[in-house]
Motif scaffolding. Structure first.
Motif, PDB file in Angstrom:
ATOM      1  N   SER A 128      -9.349 -20.342  27.085  1.00 35.48           N
ATOM      2  CA  SER A 128      -9.402 -18.893  26.823  1.00 35.48           C
ATOM      3  C   SER A 128      -8.171 -18.417  26.073  1.00 35.48           C
ATOM      4  N   ASN A 129      -7.001 -18.932  26.461  1.00 31.19           N
ATOM      5  CA  ASN A 129      -5.769 -18.534  25.778  1.00 31.19           C
ATOM      6  C   ASN A 129      -5.769 -18.979  24.321  1.00 31.19           C
ATOM      7  N   ASN A 130      -6.376 -20.134  24.048  1.00 23.65           N
ATOM      8  CA  ASN A 130      -6.437 -20.611  22.665  1.00 23.65           C
ATOM      9  C   ASN A 130      -7.243 -19.677  21.773  1.00 23.65           C
ATOM     10  N   LEU A 131      -8.258 -19.046  22.338  1.00 25.42           N
ATOM     11  CA  LEU A 131      -9.123 -18.173  21.547  1.00 25.42           C
ATOM     12  C   LEU A 131      -8.587 -16.754  21.419  1.00 25.42           C
ATOM     13  N   SER A 132      -7.719 -16.354  22.341  1.00 28.63           N
ATOM     14  CA  SER A 132      -7.266 -14.956  22.360  1.00 28.63           C
ATOM     15  C   SER A 132      -6.097 -14.757  21.398  1.00 28.63           C
ATOM     16  N   SER A 133      -6.409 -14.729  20.123  1.00 20.20           N
ATOM     17  CA  SER A 133      -5.402 -14.516  19.085  1.00 20.20           C
ATOM     18  C   SER A 133      -5.693 -13.221  18.343  1.00 20.20           C
ATOM     19  N   PRO A 134      -4.704 -12.683  17.619  1.00 20.08           N
ATOM     20  CA  PRO A 134      -4.955 -11.476  16.810  1.00 20.08           C
ATOM     21  C   PRO A 134      -6.078 -11.658  15.805  1.00 20.08           C
ATOM     22  N   ILE A 135      -6.303 -12.901  15.360  1.00 23.38           N
ATOM     23  CA  ILE A 135      -7.365 -13.149  14.388  1.00 23.38           C
ATOM     24  C   ILE A 135      -8.721 -12.752  14.954  1.00 23.38           C
ATOM     25  N   ASN A 173       9.670  -2.854  10.154  1.00 16.85           N
ATOM     26  CA  ASN A 173      10.394  -3.691  11.108  1.00 16.85           C
ATOM     27  C   ASN A 173      11.856  -3.272  11.173  1.00 16.85           C
ATOM     28  N   ILE A 174      12.631  -3.978  11.953  1.00 18.33           N
ATOM     29  CA  ILE A 174      14.024  -3.578  12.189  1.00 18.33           C
ATOM     30  C   ILE A 174      14.862  -3.618  10.917  1.00 18.33           C
ATOM     31  N   ASP A 175      14.414  -4.417   9.941  1.00 17.81           N
ATOM     32  CA  ASP A 175      15.138  -4.503   8.664  1.00 17.81           C
ATOM     33  C   ASP A 175      14.605  -3.534   7.619  1.00 17.81           C
ATOM     34  N   GLY A 176      13.595  -2.732   7.997  1.00 17.73           N
ATOM     35  CA  GLY A 176      13.034  -1.769   7.071  1.00 17.73           C
ATOM     36  C   GLY A 176      11.991  -2.335   6.131  1.00 17.73           C
ATOM     37  N   HIS A 177      11.425  -3.493   6.477  1.00 16.90           N
ATOM     38  CA  HIS A 177      10.434  -4.136   5.624  1.00 16.90           C
ATOM     39  C   HIS A 177       9.032  -3.997   6.216  1.00 16.90           C
ATOM     40  N   LEU A 178       8.034  -4.162   5.341  1.00 16.04           N
ATOM     41  CA  LEU A 178       6.640  -4.039   5.771  1.00 16.04           C
ATOM     42  C   LEU A 178       6.092  -5.320   6.379  1.00 16.04           C
ATOM     43  N   PHE A 179       6.640  -6.475   5.970  1.00 11.22           N
ATOM     44  CA  PHE A 179       6.128  -7.755   6.442  1.00 11.22           C
ATOM     45  C   PHE A 179       7.280  -8.625   6.931  1.00 11.22           C
ATOM     46  N   SER A 181       2.030  -4.573   9.294  1.00 13.06           N
ATOM     47  CA  SER A 181       1.237  -5.760   8.952  1.00 13.06           C
ATOM     48  C   SER A 181       0.327  -6.170  10.109  1.00 13.06           C
ATOM     49  N   ASP A 182       0.804  -5.980  11.344  1.00  5.25           N
ATOM     50  CA  ASP A 182      -0.015  -6.332  12.505  1.00  5.25           C
ATOM     51  C   ASP A 182      -1.212  -5.402  12.670  1.00  5.25           C
ATOM     52  N   SER A 183      -1.064  -4.167  12.222  1.00  4.46           N
ATOM     53  CA  SER A 183      -2.125  -3.181  12.448  1.00  4.46           C
ATOM     54  C   SER A 183      -2.920  -2.850  11.190  1.00  4.46           C
ATOM     55  N   LEU A 184      -2.636  -3.516  10.070  1.00  7.66           N
ATOM     56  CA  LEU A 184      -3.261  -3.144   8.804  1.00  7.66           C
ATOM     57  C   LEU A 184      -4.782  -3.322   8.842  1.00  7.66           C
TER      58      LEU A 184
END
Length: 204
Positions: A57-64, A125-131, A136-139
């Protein structure tokens, strides 16, 4: 015919993934048995069997998986809304629905701009970048959500959608059509995780 070819292609892909999974299981066992000094782990060892069953189950539970799910919902809403079948001349309700859709798109774009392009925007992000960042996680979920809202709005204001049940059905259309992708995802993700376990890449 086209649908049959697609189904045949997906079936072949599934077979290849399953055969690859079997080869990884047997190969990891044979190689570790013949060369126990190699930094590999066998999927047929007690450790490997416990991992295979316990971490499935853990293997399948990815953001993808989440991205795939919300993207199919957006796809289903879009193809069932009537937006892709527009033909001139448009009647009054279609023109009204299109104007509302363009307004909604402008709002979604403005929100995304405010959350990403301004100094110290909250999705950077903390450096002010988009990726990589919260952006990027919520796009994909954001785009899918936007498509769902736009498509349902168009269907409602154009008269194609007349009930809550129909709106809910629009959200399910894509999942029904693209269900084979979820089956392939399960096989592909388990194969990837198995390879990661055998080669001790990010797997405990």
């Amino acid at each position: 015919m086209k649908s049959r070819r697609v189904q045949h292609f997906l079936a072949v892909m599934m077979l290849l993934l399953l055969v690859s999974q079997l080869l990884v299981i047997l190969g990891s066992w044979l190689i570790t048995a013949a060369q126990p000094n190699l930094p590999l782990r066998s999927l047929l060892s007690s450790e490997g069997i416990r991992w295979f069953f316990g971490q499935f189950s853990n293997n399948l539970s990815s953001p993808i998986l989440v991205w795939l799910l919300v993207a199919t919902m957006g796809y289903g809403c879009l193809i069932s809304s009537g937006l892709l079948q527009l033909k001139r001349p448009l009647d009054f309700r279609q023109w009204l629905a299109l104007r509302i859709v363009m307004l909604e798109l402008a709002v979604f774009l403005a929100v995304l701009t405010l959350l990403t392009l301004l100094p110290h925007a909250v999705l950077l992000n903390i450096d002010g970048h988009l990726f990589p960042s919260s952006f990027s996680d919520s796009l994909i979920p954001y785009l899918s959500f936007s498509v769902c809202i736009v498509a349902i709005s168009y269907a409602f204001f154009s008269g194609r959608l007349t009930s809550l049940v129909q709106a809910f059905s629009m959200l399910c259309v894509g999942v029904n059509i693209l269900a084979p992708l979820f089956v392939l995802y399960i096989a592909a993700m388990q194969l990837y995780s198995s390879l990661s376990f055998v080669f001790s890449i990010g797997v405990q």
